[in-house]
Design an enzyme around this catalytic site. Sequence first.
Site, short mmCIF file in Angstrom:
data_model
loop_
_atom_site.label_atom_id
_atom_site.label_comp_id
_atom_site.label_asym_id
_atom_site.label_seq_id
_atom_site.Cartn_x
_atom_site.Cartn_y
_atom_site.Cartn_z
N GLU A 113 0.87 -1.22 0.10
CA GLU A 113 0.01 0.00 -0.06
C GLU A 113 0.85 1.36 -0.03
O GLU A 113 2.01 1.32 0.80
CB GLU A 113 -0.91 0.04 1.19
CG GLU A 113 -1.79 -1.11 1.30
CD GLU A 113 -3.02 -1.13 0.47
OE1 GLU A 113 -3.40 0.02 0.09
OE2 GLU A 113 -3.53 -1.83 0.07
N ARG B 157 -3.65 0.90 -6.80
CA ARG B 157 -4.13 1.96 -5.99
C ARG B 157 -3.52 3.21 -5.94
O ARG B 157 -4.16 4.22 -5.74
CB ARG B 157 -3.32 1.24 -4.65
CG ARG B 157 -4.18 0.07 -4.40
CD ARG B 157 -5.64 0.25 -3.75
NE ARG B 157 -6.23 0.72 -2.62
CZ ARG B 157 -6.44 0.48 -1.39
NH1 ARG B 157 -6.29 -0.84 -1.23
NH2 ARG B 157 -6.67 1.28 -0.54
N SER C 172 -0.16 -4.21 -10.91
CA SER C 172 -0.02 -4.59 -9.82
C SER C 172 -0.86 -3.73 -8.66
O SER C 172 -1.42 -2.78 -8.99
CB SER C 172 1.46 -4.06 -9.24
OG SER C 172 1.70 -3.02 -9.06
N HIS C 173 -1.25 -4.42 -7.35
CA HIS C 173 -2.02 -3.80 -6.51
C HIS C 173 -1.46 -2.51 -6.23
O HIS C 173 -2.42 -1.40 -6.19
CB HIS C 173 -2.12 -4.69 -5.07
CG HIS C 173 -2.69 -4.15 -4.29
ND1 HIS C 173 -4.07 -4.07 -4.01
CD2 HIS C 173 -2.24 -3.34 -2.85
CE1 HIS C 173 -4.27 -3.33 -2.69
NE2 HIS C 173 -3.23 -3.04 -2.16
N CYS C 174 -0.27 -2.15 -6.06
CA CYS C 174 0.44 -0.87 -5.52
C CYS C 174 -0.09 0.07 -6.60
O CYS C 174 -0.31 1.18 -6.48
CB CYS C 174 1.73 -0.93 -5.21
SG CYS C 174 2.48 0.63 -4.84
#
Length: 117
Positions: free
Chosen positions: A42, A68, A63-65
């Site tokens: 995060e 986000r 990617s998640h990062c």
Amino acid sequence: IAAVTRPVQGELQVIPKMVHMQGKIFETPTILLSGAVSGEEEVPVGVQGVLVRDAASAPDILSHCAVRARNAGILLATCFDPEITTRIEAELVGQWVEVRCNKDGTLSVERAERPSN
């Protein structure tokens, strides 16, 4: 990876890996110059931008990062020139900086005047 349309400002800090910052809250707007970003992290509260040192350390665009960061309007960019990251680290760590995304896809990182409260 996650561009922004407005300049971002904050105090430049160097970190070895983004994973070490999980759960940290930055009281002052901060720009991180980071080593490895796996993509699972995060972006910490208070971080306005993350500059990844090199392509080998950067997360995937999906990617998640990265997702986000895009959704939150936080800059996430990769530097492909080690001379630039060396200059940024040597001259700007601890300084208030402004990062701009240029139309040609490059970034400018310059010392800026710290806003007064």
